[in-house]
Design an enzyme around this catalytic site. Structure first.
Site, mmCIF file in Angstrom:
data_model
loop_
_atom_site.group_PDB
_atom_site.id
_atom_site.type_symbol
_atom_site.label_atom_id
_atom_site.label_comp_id
_atom_site.label_asym_id
_atom_site.label_seq_id
_atom_site.Cartn_x
_atom_site.Cartn_y
_atom_site.Cartn_z
ATOM 1 N N HIS A 1 10.517 -1.480 2.266
ATOM 2 C CA HIS A 1 9.967 -2.802 2.302
ATOM 3 C C HIS A 1 10.722 -3.971 1.901
ATOM 4 O O HIS A 1 10.586 -5.074 2.251
ATOM 5 C CB HIS A 1 8.596 -2.685 1.686
ATOM 6 N N GLU B 1 5.111 -2.346 8.282
ATOM 7 C CA GLU B 1 4.840 -1.022 8.079
ATOM 8 C C GLU B 1 5.844 -0.116 8.693
ATOM 9 O O GLU B 1 6.456 0.951 8.264
ATOM 10 C CB GLU B 1 3.347 -0.768 8.256
ATOM 11 N N HIS C 1 10.551 4.632 2.386
ATOM 12 C CA HIS C 1 9.379 3.590 2.577
ATOM 13 C C HIS C 1 9.447 2.521 1.952
ATOM 14 O O HIS C 1 9.645 1.352 2.323
ATOM 15 C CB HIS C 1 8.088 4.330 2.846
ATOM 16 N N GLU C 2 9.415 2.845 0.544
ATOM 17 C CA GLU C 2 9.066 1.454 -0.455
ATOM 18 C C GLU C 2 10.240 0.708 -0.475
ATOM 19 O O GLU C 2 10.264 -0.478 -0.609
ATOM 20 C CB GLU C 2 8.698 2.223 -1.690
ATOM 21 N N HIS D 1 -1.275 -0.373 8.388
ATOM 22 C CA HIS D 1 -0.961 1.170 8.481
ATOM 23 C C HIS D 1 -1.419 1.740 9.785
ATOM 24 O O HIS D 1 -1.051 2.915 9.943
ATOM 25 C CB HIS D 1 -1.344 1.762 7.125
HETATM 26 ZN ZN LIG Z 1 4.227 0.396 3.419
#
Ligand SMILES: [Zn+2]
Length: 717
Positions: free
Chosen positions: A365, A385, A361-362, A447
């Site tokens: 980004h 997100e 996930h990170e 989110h």
């Molecule tokens: Zn995130």
């Protein structure tokens, strides 16, 4: 601007911070073997070494300034030795605008009272580099390295990742360089590795040396279990620097604040190449999770999309574990090109936020920041997100780790109260996320608005209905009561990645994300593909737009057979060549491959027909024939059979098909002419009697909702 894209919503903000106590019970790397009795150094306890490293980290910024280093340079504490009299020798590595500086290391000597007595430099003073944009491509650098590798035969660089940018400060004038790793047969066996440093501007070889091939370590993470890790040799032992994945370094942030995770950071280093103990009692365990997760994410992007790191430049972003205190969050920060992972809090049993899908996930980004750069607020923020949840999930599937099998839950390993952070099959199940598009999408936390796109992705991949995936219950819950099968997660991910990198911008909202994915699906699988159709179904199932007409044509709208319906050449006196399309494209000029015998639509007669439009996005197409001799006698006519299907409603002509003769439009059909089957159209050509004309069908669609025009059995006579 310090833009951070975080994992969790408000959950972390509600926490009270704990005290910043250094837990002396935590096991750490043993003191370096160079700390021998008799060399004038104090024997240091684990706690003492921790404290000394901590201090060195805290002093790093002030030390850099005092030494006259430039604003683009950072010092990272690597080791501390303390003399019997209390004098300290602190070893630092240097970075320049985030790039490792080869030859940038230095040693700061301090008296017992803390005063700097001298400095030992590898390269004295501040670095000045013309820029960090290389003239040479990574491919060129890899090629130059292959040509120059002395120690290996049949040198090869396996992929782009083998070349990474560094600042080469060994010579007098620091230059931007690539460090490439070349593999081949040599003294150390079939997989001897050699590092070659190439000037990133001139391609000149700066240095080359053999690399110890034994760089795979073992790790035991909190979340990922027993794994193998790529590490590097450094100093007297090993460091968590992953040379195979852009030299991604995992640092111990040592509870630095979120605003500056590097503040007290130190490298993980030790004499053995075995890391962590599977629990938080070792500070290395969370680092094992991060190192492994980021390597898997790198490999996912590399092997799935041929993307070499976050910015596709072969460079790894540093990661910091143990950031802040009691931090139940993780985030990517584009301004430092780095990732931060908290240790969790009492809310989740103090489980570090280093699960595989969180690492994915990170890092994703970062990929978003390097591509569409979706603004982190409103609907674009939700899409940002969702992109991270989508690819974080794909990384979990990709890694195929039995400790954490793939599923469409986010953070299911983090011991959250309800068992997960988010779920994509049924986002609203968490009580906050949106499963269906509504006007609220732009005003809720990003989110929560991500739920709509997460849900879309799940439905595209897996379809509707209940399933068990990775041992967890999933249930595709469409907002419109539809039911359909998915196209599989790999195709769904390919469509999302193409949409993200090719058709989304910072301001993309949900409606334009729909258009972007439909365009991406058309690019990848065809405008009339089942894949694109399912994408449209999945958007409709999250209350966004209407599904396209089924290209399979299997649903009960059989074309009526009007009496006297011709098959084959409809008109023996036809002035057109191949008017029934049974000879394929013969005689016709088409802007797209519209003439087809695809069984996804029904011809009027024979097996070939022309399938125009049906994109659901702004597009135009033409199908034409020229040099047609219109009969000189009687009442010549143009006749053809037309079937229009549309996702539009109402009688406003959004999508049109024009019939042009010699450039003049003689008839226009549109979505308003939709019919269940083929309808014969007749256009008078008396005005063209005896002339040679050009005939053109010209289709045009607006940005939303598809209309398909099927043509067959065209005749002029
Ligand atoms: Zn995130």
């Amino acid at each position: 601007m310090n833009r951070k894209t975080a994992l969790a919503a408000a959950v972390a903000a509600a926490l009270t911070l704990g005290t910043a106590a250094m837990a002396t019970s935590q096991s750490v790397a043993q003191a370096s073997p160079t700390t021998k009795p008799g060399s004038g150094f104090q024997a240091m306890s684990t706690a003492g070494r921790l404290a000394a490293m901590d201090q060195a980290g805290k002093e790093a910024a002030a030390t850099a300034k005092a030494l006259g280093l430039g604003p683009d340079e950072r010092l990272l504490a690597k080791d501390v030795l303390v003399d019997n009299d209390g004098a300290r020798h602190v070893r630092y590595d240097r970075t320049y605008r985030g790039l490792p500086v080869v030859g940038g290391d230095l040693m700061v000597h301090r008296a017992a009272n803390g005063k700097v007595t001298s400095t030992t430099w590898a390269h004295e003073g501040a670095l000045k580099v013309a820029g960090v944009t290389p003239k040479l491509s990574t491919q060129d650098a890899s090629k130059a390295a292959e040509r120059s590798a002395k120690h290996v035969e049949e040198a090869r660089t396996s992929n782009l990742d083998s070349s990474q940018l560094v600042v080469w400060a060994v010579g007098k004038v620091p230059v931007l360089a690539y460090r490439s790793t070349v593999t081949g047969a040599g003294e150390a066996g079939a997989n001897t590795r050699e590092a070659v440093l190439v000037d990133a501007a001139s391609g000149a070889v700066l240095d080359q040396y053999e690399v110890n091939p034994e760089i795979s370590g073992t790790g035991n993470g909190v979340n990922v279990g027993q794994v193998s890790l790529e590490t590097s040799q450094g100093g007297s032992g090993y460091t968590l620097t992953d040379a195979l994945h852009g030299s991604t370094v995992v640092y111990d942030s040592y509870n630095s604040p979120q605003s500056n995770p590097a503040q007290n950071a130190r490298t993980f280093s030790k004499s053995t190449n075995s890391w962590g103990n599977g629990s938080t009692s070792s500070r290395e365990s969370a680092a094992v999770d991060a190192s492994y997760g980021l390597a898997k994410t790198w490999d996912f992007y590399k092997n799935t999309f041929n993307r070499s790191g976050i910015r596709n430049d072969g460079r790894g972003a540093p990661a910091y574990v143990h950031v802040d205190n009691q931090l139940l969050n993780a985030f990517y920060d584009d301004s430092c090109f780095c990732m931060s992972f908290g240790d969790g809090s009492s809310q989740n049993g103090n489980t570090p936020l280093t699960a595989l899908d969180v690492s994915g996930h990170e890092m994703s980004h970062g990929v978003t920041a390097a591509t569409a750069n979706l603004n982190y607020s409103g609907e674009s923020g939700g899409l940002n997100e969702a992109t991270s949840d989508i690819f974080g999930t794909m990384v979990e599937f990709y890694a195929n780790n039995s400790t954490d099998p793939g599923d469409y839950y986010i953070g299911e390993k983090l011991h959250m109260g309800n068992g997960y952070l988010r779920r994509m099959d049924n986002p609203a199940a968490d009580g906050n996320s949106l499963s269906c598009y509504s006007s609220r999408a732009g005003s809720v936390d990003v989110h929560y608005s991500s739920g709509i796109a997460n849900h879309f992705f799940y439905l595209t991949a897996e379809g509707t209905g209940a399933k068990t995936i990775g041992g967890l219950s999933h249930n595709g819950t469409p907002c419109n009561g539809d039911n359909f099968n998915g196209i599989g997660k790999d195709k769904a991910a390919a469509i999302w990645y193409r949409a993200l990198t090719t058709y989304m911008t910072s301001t993309t909202n949900y409606s334009s994300a729909r258009t972007a994915t439909l365009q991406a699906a058309a690019d990848l699988y065809g405008a009339n593909s089942q894949e694109r159709y399912i994408v449209s179904k999945a958007w409709a199932a999250v209350s966004l737009g209407t599904a396209l007409p089924d290209p399979g044509g299997s649903t009960g709208s059989p074309s009526p057979s009007p009496s006297g319906s011709p098959t084959g050449n409809p008109n023996p006196g036809n002035a057109l060549t191949n008017g029934d399309f049974e000879q394929g494209a013969t005689g016709w000029t088409q802007s797209a491959n519209d003439i087809t015998n695809s069984n996804q639509q029904t011809p009027h007669g024979g097996s070939w027909y022309a399938w125009m439009m049906g994109y659901g996005s702004a597009n135009s197409e033409t199908l034409a024939q020229s040099n047609i001799a219109v009969p000189a006698t009687g009442s010549p006519k143009l006749t053809f059979w037309l079937k229009v299907t549309t996702a539009e409603t109402g009688t406003t002509p959004y999508d049109t098909l024009k019939v042009n003769v010699n450039g003049a439009t003689l008839a226009t059909y549109s979505n308003a002419n939709a019919s269940a089957g083929y309808v014969q159209k007749t256009i008078d050509l008396s005005a063209y009697r005896g002339q040679t004309v050009n005939l053109q069908f010209a289709g045009q669609e607006d940005a939303y909702l598809a209309t398909t025009f099927l043509l067959d059995d065209v005749g002029i006579g």
